[in-house]
Design an enzyme around this catalytic site. Structure first.
Site, PDB file in Angstrom:
ATOM      1  N   PHE A 242       0.816  -1.227   0.000  1.00  0.00           N
ATOM      2  CA  PHE A 242       0.000   0.000   0.000  1.00  0.00           C
ATOM      3  C   PHE A 242       0.839   1.260   0.000  1.00  0.00           C
ATOM      4  O   PHE A 242       0.402   2.300   0.491  1.00  0.00           O
ATOM      5  CB  PHE A 242      -0.951   0.021   1.199  1.00  0.00           C
ATOM      6  CG  PHE A 242      -1.736  -1.236   1.406  1.00  0.00           C
ATOM      7  CD1 PHE A 242      -2.682  -1.639   0.483  1.00  0.00           C
ATOM      8  CD2 PHE A 242      -1.522  -2.028   2.528  1.00  0.00           C
ATOM      9  CE1 PHE A 242      -3.412  -2.798   0.668  1.00  0.00           C
ATOM     10  CE2 PHE A 242      -2.245  -3.193   2.708  1.00  0.00           C
ATOM     11  CZ  PHE A 242      -3.188  -3.580   1.781  1.00  0.00           C
ATOM     12  N   PRO A 635     -10.740  -8.420 -16.197  1.00  0.00           N
ATOM     13  CA  PRO A 635     -11.841  -7.871 -15.390  1.00  0.00           C
ATOM     14  C   PRO A 635     -11.956  -8.507 -14.005  1.00  0.00           C
ATOM     15  O   PRO A 635     -12.395  -7.844 -13.057  1.00  0.00           O
ATOM     16  CB  PRO A 635     -13.092  -8.168 -16.223  1.00  0.00           C
ATOM     17  CG  PRO A 635     -12.668  -9.015 -17.362  1.00  0.00           C
ATOM     18  CD  PRO A 635     -11.176  -8.980 -17.474  1.00  0.00           C
ATOM     19  N   LYS A 636     -11.530  -9.746 -13.873  1.00  0.00           N
ATOM     20  CA  LYS A 636     -11.622 -10.407 -12.562  1.00  0.00           C
ATOM     21  C   LYS A 636     -10.628  -9.779 -11.582  1.00  0.00           C
ATOM     22  O   LYS A 636     -10.965  -9.448 -10.446  1.00  0.00           O
ATOM     23  CB  LYS A 636     -11.305 -11.896 -12.739  1.00  0.00           C
ATOM     24  CG  LYS A 636     -11.477 -12.742 -11.498  1.00  0.00           C
ATOM     25  CD  LYS A 636     -11.218 -14.191 -11.874  1.00  0.00           C
ATOM     26  CE  LYS A 636     -11.567 -15.139 -10.756  1.00  0.00           C
ATOM     27  NZ  LYS A 636     -11.364 -16.535 -11.187  1.00  0.00           N
ATOM     28  N   GLU A 708      -5.574   2.625  -7.097  1.00  0.00           N
ATOM     29  CA  GLU A 708      -5.762   3.742  -6.174  1.00  0.00           C
ATOM     30  C   GLU A 708      -7.059   4.509  -6.436  1.00  0.00           C
ATOM     31  O   GLU A 708      -7.655   5.066  -5.514  1.00  0.00           O
ATOM     32  CB  GLU A 708      -4.540   4.659  -6.238  1.00  0.00           C
ATOM     33  CG  GLU A 708      -3.358   3.987  -5.564  1.00  0.00           C
ATOM     34  CD  GLU A 708      -2.030   4.649  -5.838  1.00  0.00           C
ATOM     35  OE1 GLU A 708      -1.632   4.673  -7.006  1.00  0.00           O
ATOM     36  OE2 GLU A 708      -1.395   5.126  -4.901  1.00  0.00           O
TER      37      GLU A 708
HETATM   38 MO1  MOS Z   1       1.061   3.345  -3.883  1.00  0.00          MO
HETATM   39  S1  MOS Z   1       0.653   4.451  -2.181  1.00  0.00           S
HETATM   40  O1  MOS Z   1       1.865   4.428  -4.920  1.00  0.00           O
HETATM   41  O2  MOS Z   1       1.996   2.018  -3.423  1.00  0.00           O
END
Ligand code: MOS
Length: 743
Positions: A242, A635-636, A708
């Site tokens: 993340f 798409p999955k 994101e």
């Molecule tokens: Mo993302 S916050 O660019 O890994």
């Protein structure tokens, strides 16, 4: 042959993962591996005056205690061109180079022992004495300052302005002006940060949790003052990151130092608690938004001012206000961004850094404006649709936002939303509907990939990319399968190793547009080599045929005229020529289109909430999102990305917060029991739609990037639904029962 791009195939690395065969950084077992544990500071600011390691050294199996008292002095150069993932001002923490302490939880010593238990025990026995000084542990907006010029020129300016927003605001027929707050939040990936460092002579191998092996190598080389060619970084699987593994944290270099000192491979894993100070986090941010509109809801003025916390030793900054400059059509827009220096560890990108925070404020403010206008919030957004990027003054390379609004509104049943808040009930709960716009910049960086086609009819693609979960292995396999005309199961994909062709950071949702186009270019390049091979004397039916008369299709060389029966599959061609394989490597990078277009992914998120007015509990039985992410490779997996982002958004909206103890400058709930994230019971129905889109203006593959975009917009959609359910406007994240019931 059926097109591979667009197929909802399951993850090619799925079987290895569920069988425990996928090897993550911390699972490598170099011979003679020993363990290191960090000792961290207990003051926020000051100096170490003494370190007593006598008790620690008495623990059986302890090999060394490393601190600034005995660590080698390192050059710790900063590359002339700072890595895109690093702050542009200040300096990263130089571990064990001096007695200075900048924050509570700063690594101050490292204990190495034959076992993890021994190292843990000994680390607890290291006695550190400090001369504390006053530090800044309170977030004080008034003390905030504009970003350093180097930060500003890297896309985080202190101010931007077009027209005269403040004058237009003063004259607007309808206005709102409010402040929105979001706390410090932590990534909390399941896999902790871990590094194994192994020296062989003066060559270093690092098994590291990283989203960017090439940069990891560069940063370690600069810190240690050795050449990049002496370092190999291996990171085939990443268990969630993340953003926390974009840059190289000090513990990675500590592991390298330790391994050199004890002449053994060293494994250094941060504990869950250490993950709250040893890596970064989403910085606490406060934002003011003021909107002015005419009575028809046309925006006349937009003011967005944000203040975020940052570390005193280096300046991390975000793009919090950037979306606002281009989200809606408006002549008068002013943004301001400021930083409050504190004695904290450096924040870092986390799940759509800045953008998700800015969209939270902007999209809540838009809902407040809709209330002030007594207008449907979706209608307000449609009336202010930006048909081009008014900030950069470019057309969009593609923009299907209006299609997203239509698709999501219809699936959600938006027409059933009561315009009057607090009027809908179900099962004793207050029911509310809310929505938000979402967008995320589509970016692309230079990338390379290689392709090997083998005589047995298979192909292997390689690039030093990363897969922290979005499915790089799978989507790149599909791109190669499509380009080469081979079945997916005949294609292998290797990533996560600095020995492979250079790839950019696995962040900012850029991997598909960057590495995907490199894979496509490498496939095209190997195909032209295959055609050359087919035309060579003695290679078969196409010997001497004109270049223009041959094509590659369906995994074979054939005549462009399409005459059947003459196609020579790649494997057969190689066998005829006595070759076991044919390789090619290619590079792909953005071009002039960057100056001609603005590129962005878009979306619309709709939320239903059920609120218990007595207890203040908020449930989200369903979220409906429609997204324009360009061409959808799988798409999955793309849906999986989006529901992951939605779950992250539910966490941001309802649960996530680091509880800060300003007396000690420390996060109190630094564990997974007390730092709340959504569990299955917190998540209702998640509905994801991709609208038709194919952005060849942006890149040849037509993709934009997913990930994101999907967390952005969720928190404001939920907050706006809470308003619709209760008539209570919540502006501080997370939306807890206490906040709902207060006042
Ligand atoms: Mo993302 S916050 O660019 O890994």
């Amino acid at each position: 042959m059926r097109s591979a791009i667009g197929q909802p195939i399951s993850r090619v690395d799925g079987p290895a993962k569920v069988r425990g065969q996928a090897r993550y950084a911390g699972e490598f077992q170099p011979h003679g591996l020993v363990h290191a544990v960090l000792v961290t500071s207990t003051i926020v600011q000051g100096r170490i005056i003494a370190i007593d390691d006598s008790e620690a050294l008495r623990v059986p199996g302890v090999m060394a205690v490393i601190s600034h008292l005995n660590a080698p002095r390192l050059p710790w150069h900063i590359p002339e061109q700072r890595p895109v993932v690093d702050p542009k001002a200040g300096e990263p923490l130089h571990l064990f180079q001096g007695p200075e302490v900048h924050f509570n939880g700063q690594p101050v010593a490292l204990v190495i022992a034959g076992t993890l238990e021994g190292a843990t025990e000994a680390a607890a026995r290291v006695q550190v004495s400090y001369a504390p000084a006053n530090g800044v542990t309170m977030f004080d907006e008034a003390s905030a300052r504009p970003p350093h010029p180097d930060t500003a020129s890297a896309g985080r300016p202190g101010t931007t302005s077009r027209g005269d927003a403040d004058a237009a605001l003063a004259q607007a027929a309808v206005r709102i002006d409010a402040t929105y707050r979001q706390p410090r939040e932590h990534h909390n990936a399941i896999e902790p940060h871990v590094t194994i460092a192994a020296w062989d002579g003066d060559h270093l191998t690092l098994y590291d949790k990283t989203q960017w092996v090439d940069n990891d190598r560069q940063e370690v080389a600069h810190a240690l003052g050795i050449s990049e060619s002496q370092i190999r970084v291996i990171s085939p699987f990443v268990g969630g990151a993340f953003g926390s593994a974009l840059r190289t944290w000090p513990h990675v270099i500590a592991a390298a130092i330790a391994a050199r000192e004890v002449r053994r491979p060293v494994r250094l894993e941060l504990t869950r608690r250490q993950l709250y100070s040893g890596i970064g986090f989403r910085p606490r941010t406060e934002q003011r938004i003021a909107l002015g509109a005419d009575r028809d809801g046309r925006l006349q003025a937009v003011v967005h001012e944000a203040t975020a916390q940052t570390a005193r030793y280096e300046e991390y900054a975000e793009t919090t206000v950037n979306t606002t400059t281009k989200a809606y059509a408006c002549r008068n827009v002013r943004t301001a961004y400021r930083l409050a220096d504190m004695n904290i560890n450096s924040p870092c990108p986390m799940r759509a850094p800045g953008t998700v925070t800015g969209i939270f404020a902007l999209e809540t403010a838009m809902d407040e404006l809709a209330v002030a206008l007594n207008m449907d919030p979706l209608e307000l957004r449609l009336r202010n649709f930006a048909d081009h990027d008014q900030h950069q003054q470019h057309p969009w390379s593609s923009n299907e936002l209006q299609a997203c609004y239509r698709a999501a509104a219809e699936k959600f049943g938006w027409h059933r939303r009561p315009q009057q808040p607090g009027t809908l009930r179900h099962d004793g709960k207050q029911v509310g509907y809310g929505m938000a716009m979402t967008m995320y910049p589509a970016n692309r960086e230079a990338a390379s990939a290689s392709v090997s086609v083998f005589a047995n009819g298979t192909a292997l693609i390689r690039s030093a990319a990363s897969d922290m979960g979005p499915g790089t292995y799978t989507s790149m396999t599909q791109v190669a399968a499509e380009c080469l005309g081979l079945p997916v199961d005949k294609i292998g994909f290797e990533l996560g190793d600095t020995d492979l062709p250079v790839a950019p950071v696995h962040g900012g949702s850029i991997t598909m547009a960057s590495v995907g186009n490199a894979v496509m270019a490498a496939c095209r390049s190997v195909e032209s080599r295959l055609i050359d091979l087919a035309r060579a004397p003695g290679s078969g039916p196409f010997a001497g045929v004109k270049l223009a008369d041959l094509v590659c299709r369906d995994g074979a060389v054939m005549r462009a005229s399409g005459a059947v029966g003459e196609a020579v599959p790649y494997g057969e061609l190689l066998r005829r020529c006595g070759l076991s394989k044919l390789d090619s490597e290619s590079h792909a990078e953005p071009g002039e289109e960057e100056e001609q277009f603005s590129s962005s992914a878009f979306g619309a998120v709709f939320a239903e909430v059920h609120v218990d007015a007595g207890l203040g509990t908020i449930r989200v039985p369903r979220l409906v999102g429609a997204y324009d992410i360009g061409r959808v490779v799988n798409p999955k997996i793309a849906r999986s990305q989006c529901i992951g982002g939605m779950v992250g958004g539910i966490g941001m909206a309802l649960l996530e917060a680091a509880e800060w103890d300003a007396r000690f400058g420390r996060v109190m709930n630094s564990n997974l029991a007390e730092y709340l994230v959504p569990v299955c019971a917190d998540v209702g129905e998640l509905d994801v739609t991709f609208v038709a889109s194919d952005d060849r203006n942006f890149n040849p593959l037509g993709v934009k990037g997913v990930a994101e975009i999907a967390i952005c917009g969720v928190a404001p959609a939920i907050g706006n639904a809470i308003y619709n359910a209760t008539g209570r406007r919540l502006r501080d994240l997370p939306f807890t029962p206490a906040r709902l019931l207060a006042g």
